[in-house]
Design a protein around this motif. Structure first.
Motif, PDB file in Angstrom:
ATOM      1  N   GLN A  45       0.865  -1.185   0.000  1.00 40.39           N
ATOM      2  CA  GLN A  45       0.000   0.000   0.000  1.00 40.39           C
ATOM      3  C   GLN A  45       0.904   1.238   0.000  1.00 40.39           C
ATOM      4  OE1 GLN A  45      -3.377  -0.019  -0.087  1.00 40.39           O
ATOM      5  NE2 GLN A  45      -3.425   2.198  -0.170  1.00 40.39           N
ATOM      6  N   ILE A  46       1.147   1.805  -1.165  1.00 41.35           N
ATOM      7  CA  ILE A  46       2.055   2.937  -1.317  1.00 41.35           C
ATOM      8  C   ILE A  46       1.231   4.216  -1.465  1.00 41.35           C
ATOM      9  CG2 ILE A  46       3.853   3.965  -2.774  1.00 41.35           C
ATOM     10  CD1 ILE A  46       4.794   1.427  -1.331  1.00 41.35           C
ATOM     11  N   ASP A  47       1.625   5.258  -0.734  1.00 37.48           N
ATOM     12  CA  ASP A  47       0.953   6.552  -0.830  1.00 37.48           C
ATOM     13  C   ASP A  47       1.691   7.519  -1.749  1.00 37.48           C
ATOM     14  OD1 ASP A  47      -1.021   5.928   1.253  1.00 37.48           O
ATOM     15  OD2 ASP A  47       0.702   6.043   2.619  1.00 37.48           O
ATOM     16  N   VAL A  48       3.024   7.496  -1.663  1.00 32.03           N
ATOM     17  CA  VAL A  48       3.863   8.472  -2.361  1.00 32.03           C
ATOM     18  C   VAL A  48       4.927   7.732  -3.156  1.00 32.03           C
ATOM     19  CG1 VAL A  48       5.439  10.423  -2.078  1.00 32.03           C
ATOM     20  CG2 VAL A  48       3.530  10.135  -0.479  1.00 32.03           C
ATOM     21  N   VAL A  49       5.103   8.129  -4.416  1.00 28.90           N
ATOM     22  CA  VAL A  49       6.159   7.566  -5.261  1.00 28.90           C
ATOM     23  C   VAL A  49       7.055   8.706  -5.703  1.00 28.90           C
ATOM     24  CG1 VAL A  49       6.722   6.312  -7.368  1.00 28.90           C
ATOM     25  CG2 VAL A  49       4.663   5.700  -6.078  1.00 28.90           C
ATOM     26  N   ILE A  50       8.345   8.548  -5.449  1.00 26.78           N
ATOM     27  CA  ILE A  50       9.338   9.527  -5.895  1.00 26.78           C
ATOM     28  C   ILE A  50      10.325   8.775  -6.768  1.00 26.78           C
ATOM     29  CG2 ILE A  50      11.113  11.148  -5.184  1.00 26.78           C
ATOM     30  CD1 ILE A  50       9.430  11.339  -2.510  1.00 26.78           C
ATOM     31  N   THR A  51      10.388   9.170  -8.029  1.00 27.26           N
ATOM     32  CA  THR A  51      11.224   8.445  -8.979  1.00 27.26           C
ATOM     33  C   THR A  51      12.246   9.355  -9.636  1.00 27.26           C
ATOM     34  OG1 THR A  51      11.213   7.002 -10.937  1.00 27.26           O
ATOM     35  CG2 THR A  51       9.574   8.760 -10.897  1.00 27.26           C
ATOM     36  N   ASP A  52      13.375   8.777  -9.941  1.00 22.01           N
ATOM     37  CA  ASP A  52      14.374   9.468 -10.741  1.00 22.01           C
ATOM     38  C   ASP A  52      13.875   9.517 -12.183  1.00 22.01           C
ATOM     39  OD1 ASP A  52      16.863  10.631 -11.436  1.00 22.01           O
ATOM     40  OD2 ASP A  52      17.646   8.669 -12.009  1.00 22.01           O
ATOM     41  N   TYR A  53      14.180  10.582 -12.853  1.00 20.72           N
ATOM     42  CA  TYR A  53      13.799  10.759 -14.253  1.00 20.72           C
ATOM     43  C   TYR A  53      14.583   9.828 -15.159  1.00 20.72           C
ATOM     44  CZ  TYR A  53      14.255  12.998 -18.853  1.00 20.72           C
ATOM     45  OH  TYR A  53      14.319  13.249 -20.193  1.00 20.72           O
ATOM     46  N   ASP A  54      15.868   9.723 -14.923  1.00 21.18           N
ATOM     47  CA  ASP A  54      16.785   9.075 -15.861  1.00 21.18           C
ATOM     48  C   ASP A  54      17.249   7.730 -15.325  1.00 21.18           C
ATOM     49  OD1 ASP A  54      18.249   8.906 -18.191  1.00 21.18           O
ATOM     50  OD2 ASP A  54      19.990   9.943 -17.358  1.00 21.18           O
ATOM     51  N   LEU A  55      16.308   6.806 -15.131  1.00 32.66           N
ATOM     52  CA  LEU A  55      16.689   5.472 -14.665  1.00 32.66           C
ATOM     53  C   LEU A  55      17.547   4.792 -15.720  1.00 32.66           C
ATOM     54  CD1 LEU A  55      13.290   4.107 -13.280  1.00 32.66           C
ATOM     55  CD2 LEU A  55      15.230   4.984 -11.964  1.00 32.66           C
ATOM     56  N   ASP A  56      18.622   4.153 -15.283  1.00 27.93           N
ATOM     57  CA  ASP A  56      19.463   3.378 -16.189  1.00 27.93           C
ATOM     58  C   ASP A  56      18.861   1.973 -16.249  1.00 27.93           C
ATOM     59  OD1 ASP A  56      21.480   2.495 -17.824  1.00 27.93           O
ATOM     60  OD2 ASP A  56      22.933   2.241 -16.200  1.00 27.93           O
ATOM     61  N   ASP A  57      17.756   1.861 -16.969  1.00 24.37           N
ATOM     62  CA  ASP A  57      16.974   0.630 -16.979  1.00 24.37           C
ATOM     63  C   ASP A  57      16.438   0.408 -18.389  1.00 24.37           C
ATOM     64  OD1 ASP A  57      15.165  -1.436 -16.635  1.00 24.37           O
ATOM     65  OD2 ASP A  57      14.105  -0.505 -14.972  1.00 24.37           O
ATOM     66  N   PRO A  58      16.809  -0.697 -19.024  1.00 27.14           N
ATOM     67  CA  PRO A  58      16.315  -0.943 -20.382  1.00 27.14           C
ATOM     68  C   PRO A  58      14.796  -1.098 -20.454  1.00 27.14           C
ATOM     69  CG  PRO A  58      17.550  -2.838 -19.569  1.00 27.14           C
ATOM     70  CD  PRO A  58      17.700  -1.749 -18.558  1.00 27.14           C
ATOM     71  N   GLN A  59      14.147  -1.357 -19.323  1.00 27.82           N
ATOM     72  CA  GLN A  59      12.688  -1.517 -19.310  1.00 27.82           C
ATOM     73  C   GLN A  59      11.962  -0.179 -19.350  1.00 27.82           C
ATOM     74  OE1 GLN A  59      12.016  -3.793 -15.779  1.00 27.82           O
ATOM     75  NE2 GLN A  59      12.567  -5.711 -16.752  1.00 27.82           N
ATOM     76  N   GLY A  60      12.643   0.907 -18.996  1.00 23.88           N
ATOM     77  CA  GLY A  60      11.988   2.203 -19.062  1.00 23.88           C
ATOM     78  C   GLY A  60      12.558   3.209 -18.090  1.00 23.88           C
ATOM     79  N   THR A  61      12.168   4.454 -18.294  1.00 25.47           N
ATOM     80  CA  THR A  61      12.649   5.573 -17.492  1.00 25.47           C
ATOM     81  C   THR A  61      11.647   5.924 -16.397  1.00 25.47           C
ATOM     82  OG1 THR A  61      11.522   7.214 -18.851  1.00 25.47           O
ATOM     83  CG2 THR A  61      13.744   6.552 -19.548  1.00 25.47           C
ATOM     84  N   GLY A  62      11.997   6.916 -15.615  1.00 29.44           N
ATOM     85  CA  GLY A  62      11.070   7.426 -14.617  1.00 29.44           C
ATOM     86  C   GLY A  62       9.809   7.996 -15.261  1.00 29.44           C
ATOM     87  N   MET A  63       9.950   8.554 -16.468  1.00 28.48           N
ATOM     88  CA  MET A  63       8.776   9.057 -17.180  1.00 28.48           C
ATOM     89  C   MET A  63       7.828   7.909 -17.514  1.00 28.48           C
ATOM     90  SD  MET A  63      10.178  12.196 -19.609  1.00 28.48           S
ATOM     91  CE  MET A  63      10.250  11.153 -21.005  1.00 28.48           C
TER      92      MET A  63
END
Length: 121
Positions: A45-63
């Motif tokens: 049960q998550i209330d707040v999500v804070i993500t980096d914009y430029d994730l180094d992840d081939p599956q996708g970015t923070g956007m």
């Protein structure tokens, strides 16, 4: 007290933010990839999500993560952080989320704390 998910591929910064928020009594989960973030939001049960914009992840970015969370129908309070102002700030405005600048770890921690205590309801 709110439950927060921090998503950042930089381990040392992510761990710093997690410890910083825990000192103020928040329950904090952490992910370093888009898939880990999705798994956590499905399991907790998550209330707040804070993500980096430029994730180094081939599956996708923070956007990509922001778009997926917005489409999920959950009422997450979301912030996106980056050392870049543009195009991230424009994206945040477009998505109706908060932009947090990553300028130094101490400022990032206090800016995230302010968001979690005040802006995130």
């Amino acid at each position: 007290m709110k439950t927060i998910l921090i998503v950042d591929d930089i381990d040392i910064l992510r761990r710093y933010i997690v410890r910083y928020l825990q000192r103020f009594g928040f329950t904090v989960f952490q992910a370093k990839s888009l898939q880990q973030a999705i798994d956590i939001t499905n399991e907790q049960q998550i209330d707040v999500v804070i993500t980096d914009y430029d994730l180094d992840d081939p599956q996708g970015t923070g956007m990509n993560l922001v778009r997926l969370l917005k489409a999920s129908g959950h009422d997450y309070k979301i912030a996106i952080m980056s050392s870049y102002i543009e195009p991230v700030e424009s994206f945040a405005i477009e998505m109706g989320i908060r932009y947090i600048q990553k300028d130094s770890s101490s400022n990032v921690g206090s800016n995230i704390l302010q968001f979690c205590q005040n802006d995130a309801g």
